[in-house]
Design a protein around this motif. Structure first.
Motif, mmCIF file in Angstrom:
data_model
loop_
_atom_site.group_PDB
_atom_site.id
_atom_site.type_symbol
_atom_site.label_atom_id
_atom_site.label_comp_id
_atom_site.label_asym_id
_atom_site.label_seq_id
_atom_site.Cartn_x
_atom_site.Cartn_y
_atom_site.Cartn_z
ATOM 1 N N GLY A 204 -16.393 -8.655 -2.748
ATOM 2 C CA GLY A 204 -16.371 -7.373 -2.055
ATOM 3 C C GLY A 204 -17.584 -7.189 -1.172
ATOM 4 N N TYR A 205 -17.778 -5.933 -0.780
ATOM 5 C CA TYR A 205 -18.884 -5.563 0.101
ATOM 6 C C TYR A 205 -19.742 -4.507 -0.583
ATOM 7 C CZ TYR A 205 -16.468 -8.057 3.854
ATOM 8 O OH TYR A 205 -15.873 -9.023 4.629
ATOM 9 N N PRO A 206 -20.458 -4.878 -1.649
ATOM 10 C CA PRO A 206 -21.240 -3.893 -2.389
ATOM 11 C C PRO A 206 -22.437 -3.395 -1.587
ATOM 12 C CG PRO A 206 -21.767 -6.095 -3.153
ATOM 13 C CD PRO A 206 -20.620 -6.237 -2.189
ATOM 14 N N LEU A 207 -22.712 -2.093 -1.736
ATOM 15 C CA LEU A 207 -23.912 -1.497 -1.150
ATOM 16 C C LEU A 207 -24.001 -1.753 0.351
ATOM 17 C CD1 LEU A 207 -26.366 -2.614 -3.979
ATOM 18 C CD2 LEU A 207 -25.139 -0.440 -3.791
ATOM 19 N N ASN A 208 -22.835 -1.849 1.018
ATOM 20 C CA ASN A 208 -22.756 -2.099 2.461
ATOM 21 C C ASN A 208 -23.323 -3.452 2.869
ATOM 22 O OD1 ASN A 208 -21.270 -0.189 3.887
ATOM 23 N ND2 ASN A 208 -22.916 1.310 3.804
ATOM 24 N N LEU A 209 -23.414 -4.389 1.927
ATOM 25 C CA LEU A 209 -23.810 -5.751 2.257
ATOM 26 C C LEU A 209 -22.612 -6.514 2.815
ATOM 27 C CD1 LEU A 209 -25.851 -6.558 -0.982
ATOM 28 C CD2 LEU A 209 -26.785 -5.941 1.262
ATOM 29 N N GLN A 210 -22.865 -7.712 3.332
ATOM 30 C CA GLN A 210 -21.779 -8.571 3.749
ATOM 31 C C GLN A 210 -21.064 -9.113 2.512
ATOM 32 O OE1 GLN A 210 -20.677 -9.096 6.981
ATOM 33 N NE2 GLN A 210 -22.055 -7.345 7.264
ATOM 34 N N THR A 211 -20.014 -9.902 2.749
ATOM 35 C CA THR A 211 -19.198 -10.407 1.646
ATOM 36 C C THR A 211 -20.060 -10.997 0.532
ATOM 37 O OG1 THR A 211 -17.682 -11.114 3.383
ATOM 38 C CG2 THR A 211 -17.139 -11.733 1.119
ATOM 39 N N THR A 212 -19.823 -10.538 -0.689
ATOM 40 C CA THR A 212 -20.596 -10.977 -1.842
ATOM 41 C C THR A 212 -19.658 -11.398 -2.959
ATOM 42 O OG1 THR A 212 -22.418 -9.497 -1.270
ATOM 43 C CG2 THR A 212 -22.339 -10.296 -3.531
ATOM 44 N N VAL A 213 -19.951 -12.563 -3.546
ATOM 45 C CA VAL A 213 -19.148 -13.082 -4.654
ATOM 46 C C VAL A 213 -20.019 -13.154 -5.899
ATOM 47 C CG1 VAL A 213 -17.849 -15.052 -5.541
ATOM 48 C CG2 VAL A 213 -17.656 -14.414 -3.139
ATOM 49 N N THR A 214 -19.493 -12.652 -7.023
ATOM 50 C CA THR A 214 -20.193 -12.757 -8.308
ATOM 51 C C THR A 214 -19.236 -13.343 -9.336
ATOM 52 O OG1 THR A 214 -19.588 -10.480 -8.888
ATOM 53 C CG2 THR A 214 -21.742 -10.810 -7.846
ATOM 54 N N ALA A 215 -19.805 -13.977 -10.345
ATOM 55 C CA ALA A 215 -18.988 -14.658 -11.359
ATOM 56 C C ALA A 215 -19.231 -14.071 -12.741
ATOM 57 C CB ALA A 215 -19.301 -16.147 -11.376
ATOM 58 N N GLY A 216 -18.219 -14.149 -13.583
ATOM 59 C CA GLY A 216 -18.333 -13.693 -14.965
ATOM 60 C C GLY A 216 -17.105 -14.121 -15.726
ATOM 61 N N ILE A 217 -16.904 -13.519 -16.867
ATOM 62 C CA ILE A 217 -15.731 -13.820 -17.687
ATOM 63 C C ILE A 217 -14.951 -12.536 -17.955
ATOM 64 C CG2 ILE A 217 -16.839 -15.785 -18.805
ATOM 65 C CD1 ILE A 217 -17.159 -13.946 -21.305
ATOM 66 N N ILE A 218 -13.723 -12.690 -18.380
ATOM 67 C CA ILE A 218 -12.956 -11.553 -18.896
ATOM 68 C C ILE A 218 -13.475 -11.272 -20.299
ATOM 69 C CG2 ILE A 218 -10.692 -10.745 -19.641
ATOM 70 C CD1 ILE A 218 -10.953 -10.842 -16.632
ATOM 71 N N SER A 219 -14.037 -10.089 -20.495
ATOM 72 C CA SER A 219 -14.635 -9.761 -21.790
ATOM 73 C C SER A 219 -13.745 -8.870 -22.642
ATOM 74 C CB SER A 219 -16.003 -9.111 -21.595
ATOM 75 O OG SER A 219 -15.929 -8.045 -20.681
ATOM 76 N N ALA A 220 -12.715 -8.278 -22.058
ATOM 77 C CA ALA A 220 -11.766 -7.472 -22.831
ATOM 78 C C ALA A 220 -10.550 -7.180 -21.956
ATOM 79 C CB ALA A 220 -12.399 -6.169 -23.313
ATOM 80 N N LYS A 221 -9.459 -6.799 -22.600
ATOM 81 C CA LYS A 221 -8.237 -6.424 -21.888
ATOM 82 C C LYS A 221 -7.763 -5.059 -22.360
ATOM 83 C CE LYS A 221 -5.080 -9.628 -21.453
ATOM 84 N NZ LYS A 221 -4.097 -10.687 -21.771
ATOM 85 N N SER A 222 -6.990 -4.406 -21.504
ATOM 86 C CA SER A 222 -6.371 -3.111 -21.831
ATOM 87 C C SER A 222 -7.405 -2.073 -22.253
ATOM 88 C CB SER A 222 -5.313 -3.276 -22.931
ATOM 89 O OG SER A 222 -4.301 -4.157 -22.520
ATOM 90 N N ARG A 223 -8.491 -1.970 -21.492
ATOM 91 C CA ARG A 223 -9.488 -0.951 -21.764
ATOM 92 C C ARG A 223 -8.979 0.410 -21.300
ATOM 93 N NH1 ARG A 223 -12.622 -2.558 -25.742
ATOM 94 N NH2 ARG A 223 -14.436 -3.798 -25.167
ATOM 95 N N ASN A 224 -9.085 1.399 -22.174
ATOM 96 C CA ASN A 224 -8.723 2.784 -21.852
ATOM 97 C C ASN A 224 -10.011 3.540 -21.570
ATOM 98 O OD1 ASN A 224 -7.969 5.512 -21.897
ATOM 99 N ND2 ASN A 224 -6.292 5.116 -23.315
ATOM 100 N N LEU A 225 -10.240 3.905 -20.287
ATOM 101 C CA LEU A 225 -11.519 4.484 -19.875
ATOM 102 C C LEU A 225 -11.484 5.989 -19.708
ATOM 103 C CD1 LEU A 225 -12.488 1.893 -17.106
ATOM 104 C CD2 LEU A 225 -13.095 1.858 -19.531
ATOM 105 N N GLY A 226 -10.317 6.547 -19.380
ATOM 106 C CA GLY A 226 -10.247 7.981 -19.082
ATOM 107 C C GLY A 226 -10.946 8.342 -17.795
ATOM 108 N N VAL A 227 -11.082 7.368 -16.869
ATOM 109 C CA VAL A 227 -11.827 7.603 -15.637
ATOM 110 C C VAL A 227 -10.950 8.176 -14.534
ATOM 111 C CG1 VAL A 227 -11.462 5.264 -14.744
ATOM 112 C CG2 VAL A 227 -13.462 6.560 -14.021
ATOM 113 N N ASN A 228 -9.635 7.961 -14.607
ATOM 114 C CA ASN A 228 -8.745 8.381 -13.525
ATOM 115 C C ASN A 228 -8.303 9.825 -13.723
ATOM 116 O OD1 ASN A 228 -6.875 8.700 -11.513
ATOM 117 N ND2 ASN A 228 -5.582 6.982 -12.106
ATOM 118 N N ASP A 229 -8.927 10.740 -12.951
ATOM 119 C CA ASP A 229 -8.515 12.138 -13.002
ATOM 120 C C ASP A 229 -7.763 12.541 -11.744
ATOM 121 O OD1 ASP A 229 -10.547 12.091 -11.173
ATOM 122 O OD2 ASP A 229 -11.769 13.654 -12.126
ATOM 123 N N GLU A 230 -7.344 11.546 -10.939
ATOM 124 C CA GLU A 230 -6.626 11.826 -9.701
ATOM 125 C C GLU A 230 -5.122 11.904 -9.920
ATOM 126 O OE1 GLU A 230 -8.172 12.450 -6.680
ATOM 127 O OE2 GLU A 230 -9.918 12.481 -7.977
ATOM 128 N N GLY A 231 -4.630 11.252 -10.950
ATOM 129 C CA GLY A 231 -3.194 11.227 -11.182
ATOM 130 C C GLY A 231 -2.765 12.268 -12.192
#
Length: 509
Positions: A204-231
């Motif tokens: 992506g383009y974090p912090l208005n920088l040019q294209t940036t790639v970062t690496a990691g692992i999948i640490s969990a699946k099906s996380r329920n965050l309660g972050v979406n208050d738009e729907g």
């Protein structure tokens, strides 16, 4: 000579041991007296990862170069301009009709009641990913929400004005279109096959920088965050990764080591607003289904299993159920909708759902995510445990109207709110004949044009009284492009009025 060396060595070893012991004790005392150095007792906040300029493959040897080479050219930078907007404040008035034809404000002469103020505009940015050679792009809804101007910049620095093809606040996804041809595009992976521990790349383009790639692992699946208050009926089921994601990454791709899309980066868990260890992505199966719906039908065809959720506003009397055997992983059915998909297939209260389609179900988030990747009318196998024995039935999923037909966007959808009939008991207590309760306010006209709060009870829409949801829909369809919603709050005195404009823009009959 040898004895002397041994003696010297013994002395040095003793001094080292004593020194280590003293350091260990001092270290422990220091941190016991200064817990703020290493302990954060505050709850970790989850933030969307759009950038606001106004805001302070799996195991084995991993080759990330190939995946990076694939994902970088298909990732785009999205810049938006959100204009200032006029907000209807809904000021209380014991006589809401008193100023209907009076007042110095031309808007008051049109609608009457309520006050108005301006919300400032802003510039913001995020990321997106190209999904077709002719310029269709997927991003987060919160990246482009409210924008009057959207500019998409490709990896080669070419910029295009983008149009919104469709949005789905419930999954926080949006589809854009730019006028371009022969573009590279992403290939989708099956997110049900994603494994905890497998390598992934975030782009992506974090912090208005040019294209940036970062690496990691999948640490969990099906996380329920309660972050979406738009729907009004949000799907809360995310992939969790420790790949670094920051403001500006929202809408960008999360890919496997083959460079195939496994998710759309959307949020981070952080006490500061920037990356602090964990990021969250919408699974690619949901992304693919939602984008296909938008492109084919113009709106998302949401499927429902017809089982009640513990925190669902539609859950009658907030019924709850504790299964007899809590050791079985799955979703415990606390009740079924009459004539709904689950009830028709024979699923009952007390059953523990363990699988839907090719997805394993261990939680409510698993179930919501699995259903969100299907359409009404889809026949899917559902596995459940009853009285300790496994069962599998074919279930035909239904839509919000409890049928299997195609659902078109309606004038009620434009309001962007959860709406329910006011129970007769409460209507009598309040001394009114009925009304419609606004149970939740998501992305839509109510949120963008008013400061209405959840719990508001609509009793009138324009020239028509409102006793139930059907009355409200009929009233809105009879109105012109503007309407005044009037009603009350249970804990406040007087009548409140909210003006809505552009009611019928984009509605196809």
């Amino acid at each position: 000579m040898r004895k002397h060396n041994l003696k010297s060595f013994a002395v040095m070893a003793l001094v080292s041991a004593v020194t280590a012991f003293i350091c260990f004790v001092a270290f422990g005392r220091f941190f016991n007296n200064h817990p703020d150095v290493y302990v954060n007792t505050n709850p970790v906040k989850v933030h969307y990862t759009s950038y606001d300029s106004n805001a302070s493959g799996s195991g084995g040897p991993v080759n990330l170069e190939d995946a990076a080479g694939i994902v970088i050219p298909v990732t785009v930078h999205i810049n938006t301009k959100v204009p200032p907007k006029e907000i209807s404040s809904g000021q209380g008035d014991n006589n809401p009709f008193g100023g209907f034809f009076g007042g110095n404000d031309p808007f008051s002469q049109l609608f009457g009641g309520g006050g108005r103020y301006y919300s400032p505009g802003k510039l913001a940015s995020g990321s997106g990913v190209i999904i077709s050679s002719d310029g269709y792009i997927v991003t987060n809804n919160h990246v482009i929400d409210g924008a009057s101007k959207i500019i998409v910049t490709l990896y080669n620095d070419k910029s295009y004005a983008a149009q919104i093809v469709g949005i789905d606040p419930n999954t926080d996804l949006a589809v854009l279109k730019i006028d371009a041809k022969n573009l590279p595009y992403i290939v989708f992976a099956n997110s049900n096959n994603v494994q905890i521990g497998q390598w992934v790349l975030a782009c992506g383009y974090p912090l208005n920088l040019q294209t940036t790639v970062t690496a990691g692992i999948i640490s969990a699946k099906s996380r329920n965050l309660g972050v979406n208050d738009e729907g009004t009926n949000p799907v809360d089921s995310y992939l969790q990764t420790d790949a670094a994601v920051n403001p500006g990454n929202s809408g960008g791709p999360l890919v496997n080591t083959e460079g195939k899309l496994v998710g759309i980066n959307s949020a981070i868990a952080t006490p500061t607003g920037s990356f602090a260890g964990y990021a969250y992505a919408i699974p690619s199966n949901i992304v693919r289904k939602v984008t296909n719906d938008i492109l084919k039908y113009g709106t998302v065809q949401r499927a429902f299993l017809g089982v009640y959720l513990p925190n669902d506003a539609n859950n009658p009397m907030n019924i709850s159920f504790t299964p007899n055997d809590n050791t079985i992983p799955g979703f415990a059915v606390i009740g079924t909708v009459a004539d709904g998909a689950a009830a028709k297939a024979g699923i009952q209260k007390g059953d523990i759902i363990t699988g839907l389609g090719d997805a394993q179900i261990n939680s409510e988030a698993d179930l919501l995510g699995a259903i969100a990747s299907h359409r009404p009318g889809d026949q899917v196998p559902v596995t459940f445990v009853r009285d300790g024995k496994p069962h599998t039935v074919e279930v035909t999923l239904k839509n919000k109207n409890n049928t299997t037909g195609i659902v078109k966007a309606t004038i009620m959808d434009k309001l962007g709110a959860g709406l329910q009939n006011l129970p007769e008991k409460y209507a009598k207590e309040m001394g009114i004949k009925g009304g419609v309760v606004v149970t939740q306010i998501g992305s839509g006209l109510i949120k963008s044009q008013t400061d209405m709060q959840s719990g508001f009870i609509i009793v009138r829409a324009g020239d028509y009284p409102v006793k139930n949801v059907d009355d409200l829909q009929n009233a809105l369809e009879r109105q012109g492009n503007n309407v005044l919603l009037q009603g009350v709050y249970p804990d406040q005195q007087g009548m409140f009025s909210y003006a809505i404009t552009d009611l019928k823009a984009g509605i196809v009959n």
